[in-house]
Motif scaffolding. Sequence first.
Motif, PDB file in Angstrom:
ATOM      1  N   VAL A 137       0.846  -1.202   0.000  1.00 34.71           N
ATOM      2  CA  VAL A 137       0.000   0.000   0.000  1.00 34.71           C
ATOM      3  C   VAL A 137       0.882   1.254   0.000  1.00 34.71           C
ATOM      4  CG1 VAL A 137      -1.673   1.333   1.354  1.00 34.71           C
ATOM      5  CG2 VAL A 137      -2.003  -1.116   1.025  1.00 34.71           C
ATOM      6  N   ASP A 138       1.970   1.219   0.746  1.00 36.55           N
ATOM      7  CA  ASP A 138       2.902   2.348   0.745  1.00 36.55           C
ATOM      8  C   ASP A 138       3.457   2.578  -0.656  1.00 36.55           C
ATOM      9  OD1 ASP A 138       4.864   4.325   1.566  1.00 36.55           O
ATOM     10  OD2 ASP A 138       6.334   2.710   1.492  1.00 36.55           O
ATOM     11  N   TRP A 139       3.863   1.521  -1.302  1.00 41.21           N
ATOM     12  CA  TRP A 139       4.435   1.622  -2.651  1.00 41.21           C
ATOM     13  C   TRP A 139       3.414   2.186  -3.651  1.00 41.21           C
ATOM     14  CZ3 TRP A 139       3.463  -1.245  -7.222  1.00 41.21           C
ATOM     15  CH2 TRP A 139       4.378  -1.008  -8.248  1.00 41.21           C
ATOM     16  N   VAL A 140       2.181   1.715  -3.565  1.00 43.86           N
ATOM     17  CA  VAL A 140       1.133   2.146  -4.497  1.00 43.86           C
ATOM     18  C   VAL A 140       0.734   3.605  -4.266  1.00 43.86           C
ATOM     19  CG1 VAL A 140      -1.290   1.762  -5.140  1.00 43.86           C
ATOM     20  CG2 VAL A 140       0.230  -0.177  -4.847  1.00 43.86           C
ATOM     21  N   THR A 141       0.725   4.042  -3.025  1.00 40.22           N
ATOM     22  CA  THR A 141       0.222   5.381  -2.697  1.00 40.22           C
ATOM     23  C   THR A 141       1.331   6.388  -2.364  1.00 40.22           C
ATOM     24  OG1 THR A 141      -0.003   4.839  -0.340  1.00 40.22           O
ATOM     25  CG2 THR A 141      -1.917   4.398  -1.775  1.00 40.22           C
ATOM     26  N   ARG A 142       2.548   6.058  -2.706  1.00 36.50           N
ATOM     27  CA  ARG A 142       3.685   6.927  -2.364  1.00 36.50           C
ATOM     28  C   ARG A 142       3.525   8.326  -2.962  1.00 36.50           C
ATOM     29  NH1 ARG A 142       8.913   3.843  -2.830  1.00 36.50           N
ATOM     30  NH2 ARG A 142       8.010   3.009  -0.946  1.00 36.50           N
ATOM     31  N   PRO A 143       3.768   9.373  -2.153  1.00 33.41           N
ATOM     32  CA  PRO A 143       3.627  10.748  -2.659  1.00 33.41           C
ATOM     33  C   PRO A 143       4.758  11.113  -3.615  1.00 33.41           C
ATOM     34  CG  PRO A 143       4.486  10.768  -0.424  1.00 33.41           C
ATOM     35  CD  PRO A 143       4.165   9.334  -0.745  1.00 33.41           C
ATOM     36  N   ALA A 144       4.540  12.149  -4.401  1.00 37.06           N
ATOM     37  CA  ALA A 144       5.577  12.624  -5.320  1.00 37.06           C
ATOM     38  C   ALA A 144       6.704  13.267  -4.518  1.00 37.06           C
ATOM     39  CB  ALA A 144       4.982  13.640  -6.286  1.00 37.06           C
ATOM     40  N   LYS A 145       7.900  13.184  -5.080  1.00 34.39           N
ATOM     41  CA  LYS A 145       9.054  13.790  -4.425  1.00 34.39           C
ATOM     42  C   LYS A 145       9.064  15.295  -4.612  1.00 34.39           C
ATOM     43  CE  LYS A 145      12.389  10.030  -4.683  1.00 34.39           C
ATOM     44  NZ  LYS A 145      13.728   9.629  -5.136  1.00 34.39           N
ATOM     45  N   MET A 146       9.580  15.981  -3.621  1.00 35.03           N
ATOM     46  CA  MET A 146       9.753  17.427  -3.694  1.00 35.03           C
ATOM     47  C   MET A 146      10.786  17.751  -4.773  1.00 35.03           C
ATOM     48  SD  MET A 146      11.237  19.968  -0.744  1.00 35.03           S
ATOM     49  CE  MET A 146       9.710  20.210   0.138  1.00 35.03           C
ATOM     50  N   LYS A 147      10.482  18.763  -5.566  1.00 37.42           N
ATOM     51  CA  LYS A 147      11.401  19.198  -6.616  1.00 37.42           C
ATOM     52  C   LYS A 147      12.258  20.335  -6.085  1.00 37.42           C
ATOM     53  CE  LYS A 147       9.310  17.003 -10.190  1.00 37.42           C
ATOM     54  NZ  LYS A 147       9.618  15.623 -10.235  1.00 37.42           N
ATOM     55  N   ARG A 148      13.559  20.233  -6.308  1.00 35.60           N
ATOM     56  CA  ARG A 148      14.509  21.279  -5.950  1.00 35.60           C
ATOM     57  C   ARG A 148      15.454  21.487  -7.118  1.00 35.60           C
ATOM     58  NH1 ARG A 148      14.996  17.825  -1.376  1.00 35.60           N
ATOM     59  NH2 ARG A 148      14.003  18.702   0.476  1.00 35.60           N
ATOM     60  N   SER A 149      16.093  22.636  -7.128  1.00 35.09           N
ATOM     61  CA  SER A 149      17.140  22.842  -8.135  1.00 35.09           C
ATOM     62  C   SER A 149      18.282  21.886  -7.808  1.00 35.09           C
ATOM     63  CB  SER A 149      17.635  24.294  -8.101  1.00 35.09           C
ATOM     64  OG  SER A 149      18.377  24.538  -6.920  1.00 35.09           O
TER      65      SER A 149
END
Length: 122
Positions: free
Chosen positions: A17-29
């Motif tokens: 469930v964690d793998w399926v619902t994992r949030p998007a990563k924060m974008k940084r320069s």
Amino acid sequence: MLIKLLRNGLGQIIIFVDWVTRPAKMKRSSQEQSKVEQETQHLSLYQFKACPFCVKTRRTMHKLNLPIELKDAKNNDADRQSLLEQGGKIQVPCLRIVKEGQDTWLYESKAINQYLTDNFAA
């Protein structure tokens, strides 16, 4: 025997469930991400793979795009012993913070997530 089988099955469901619902990563320069990577070199997370509180902490790490070293306190005897001897108890998740030559062991997923958010979310 049945309880162990049930616990292992539930653990695998939690991981899936964690793998399926994992949030998007924060974008940084790339420059900002490089700075974050340098700062996280002094952090390590002692955890059990299927522990729900550890999953919660790893989700925060993923969301904030933090490459923190993971230590398996369940299956790796050296990591488990290190957690016990240096951290004081076998409780996961536990974030080891090495700052200015001093170790701080932060327990509790809520406190760890707050620390990560406070230091890396901006």
